[in-house]
Scaffold this active site. Structure first.
Site, PDB file in Angstrom:
ATOM      1  CB  CYS A 139      46.136  46.099  43.988  1.00  0.00           C
ATOM      2  SG  CYS A 139      45.136  46.368  42.619  1.00  0.00           S
ATOM      3  CG  HIS A 144      49.698  45.104  37.566  1.00  0.00           C
ATOM      4  ND1 HIS A 144      49.644  45.966  38.641  1.00  0.00           N
ATOM      5  CD2 HIS A 144      51.014  44.998  37.237  1.00  0.00           C
ATOM      6  CE1 HIS A 144      50.870  46.377  38.947  1.00  0.00           C
ATOM      7  NE2 HIS A 144      51.715  45.804  38.098  1.00  0.00           N
TER       8      HIS A 144
HETATM    9  N1  ARG Z   1      49.404  53.079  40.509  1.00  0.00           N
HETATM   10  C1  ARG Z   1      49.828  51.714  40.634  1.00  0.00           C
HETATM   11  C2  ARG Z   1      50.636  51.311  39.411  1.00  0.00           C
HETATM   12  O1  ARG Z   1      50.352  51.759  38.341  1.00  0.00           O
HETATM   13  C3  ARG Z   1      48.652  50.811  40.834  1.00  0.00           C
HETATM   14  C4  ARG Z   1      49.029  49.388  41.110  1.00  0.00           C
HETATM   15  C5  ARG Z   1      47.853  48.493  41.251  1.00  0.00           C
HETATM   16  N2  ARG Z   1      48.258  47.177  41.539  1.00  0.00           N
HETATM   17  C6  ARG Z   1      47.763  46.056  40.972  1.00  0.00           C
HETATM   18  N3  ARG Z   1      48.145  44.918  41.466  1.00  0.00           N
HETATM   19  N4  ARG Z   1      46.951  46.092  39.949  1.00  0.00           N
HETATM   20  O2  ARG Z   1      51.580  50.562  39.489  1.00  0.00           O
END
Ligand code: ARG
Length: 270
Positions: free
Chosen positions: A265, A172
C-alpha cells in the site's frame, strides 16, 4: 510496462503519518505510532524498492491526511487516471490531492460518480494489461467497476474479475490477495467468499497462506520481476516462493501495520 516489472512508482513520505482515527480493525488511536521508526521503515522500503525500480516519484505529504502515505490513489489505465472515491470522510480529501498530482504529471483525469465508493490501488490488482482483480465487500462498491469499464470503454475492454471480501481485518483486496506473476497468487482463503475463491482457483495457481502470514500482511507485498518485497514471510512461505524462483526481501513496516497497511500500500506502480 508489465504490472510485475514496474519502472516507475509513486510513494508519499510519512512526515505526518499517525493513527488519529479508526476506520479499520487494526487502527487504535491509543496505539502510539513511533514516528522516527516509521520514517526509518519507510526509508528502508524506499531504498529496497530503488534497487529494482529506478524511478520513484513522491507526492507531497499533507498534515491533515495521515493515510495519504498509503497510495490508494485510484485506478490507472495507461495515461488515464480515475481518482478513488473513499468510503470514509477521513480519507475523502485525499482524492483531490491525488487527482492534482496525476493531472500535473501529464495524466488525463476521469471521475467516477459520487455514489460509487471505490478505493483504487487497494482494491485493484492487475495480472496483465487487460485483466484486473477487483475487491468489494468493505470499501469499494461492486458496481464501481462497471462504471470504470464504461469510463474506459473507448480505450479498452477490461477483464474485470470481482472478488468478495468477508473478513473486516482484510478490508482491501491487497491485504489478502497478491498476484506474483500472471498465473500465480498468494491468497488468504479465509478472508474471501467461497464462490469468489472457487472461481479464482480455476484461473490461478494459488499459494494459500496461513493465518500467521496473513495477519502479518504477507499478502501486502510488492513484486518486481522475480524479486518480492514483503513485510513478513514465514519460513514455509519463503520456501514456496523460492521454489518458484523468487528472491524474498523482508522489509519491516510494523508502524504502518498499526494503520492497517504494509509494503504494497505504500507504493503504487505508475
Ligand atoms: N488506514 C488506511 C485505511 O483504512 C489504510 C489503507 C491501507 N491501504 C491498502 N491498500 N490496504 O484506509
Amino acid at each position: 510496462m508489465s504490472c510485475f516489472q514496474p519502472t516507475k512508482v509513486l510513494m508519499c513520505p510519512p512526515t505526518y503519518f499517525k493513527v488519529n482515527y479508526e476506520i479499520n480493525p487494526w487502527m487504535d488511536v491509543q496505539n502510539f505510532v513511533d514516528q522516527d521508526l516509521a520514517s526509518l521503515q519507510w526509508q528502508n522500503l524506499y531504498n529496497q524498492i530503488s534497487c529494482f525500480c529506478p524511478d520513484i516519484k513522491t507526492i507531497e505529504p499533507h498534515p491533515d491526511l495521515p493515510d495519504l502515505v498509503f497510495i490508494d490513489a485510484g485506478f490507472l489505465y495507461k495515461n488515464i487516471f480515475i481518482p478513488s472515491n473513499f468510503r470514509f470522510p477521513e480519507r475523502q480529501p485525499e482524492s483531490v490531492i491525488f487527482a492534482d498530482w496525476f493531472a500535473s504529471n501529464g495524466y488525463e483525469i476521469k471521475k467516477i460518480e459520487k455514489e460509487f465508493y471505490f478505493e483504487g490501488h487497494g482494491d485493484t490488482l492487475w495480472v496483465d494489461d487487460k485483466t484486473v482483480y477487483c475487491g468489494h465487500g468493505f470499501r469499494s462498491h461492486p458496481d464501481s467497476y462497471k462504471h470504470i469499464q464504461n469510463i474506459l470503454s473507448d480505450e479498452a475492454i477490461l477483464d474485470i474479475r470481482l472478488i468478495k471480501l468477508t473478513d473486516p481485518r482484510f478490508y482491501h483486496l491487497d491485504t489478502c490477495f497478491c498476484p506474483i506473476n500472471k498465473d500465480t497468487a498468494l491468497v488468504f482463503a479465509d478472508a474471501i467468499d467461497v464462490d469468489s475463491l472457487k472461481k479464482i482457483k480455476t484461473e490461478l495457481d494459488l499459494i494459500e497462506v496461513r493465518s500467521e502470514d496473513a495477519l502479518n500482511f504477507a499478502c501486502n507485498s510488492l513484486v518486481f520481476g522475480q524479486h518480492i518485497i514483503m513485510p513478513f514471510a514465514s519460513r514455509w512461505l519463503q520456501e514456496q516462493l523460492k521454489s518458484r524462483g523468487f528472491h524474498v526481501h523482508i522489509v519491516e513496516v510494523s508502524e504502518f501495520i498499526k494503520a492497517g497497511g504494509a509494503c504494497k500500500c505504500l507504493c503504487m506502480p505508475l
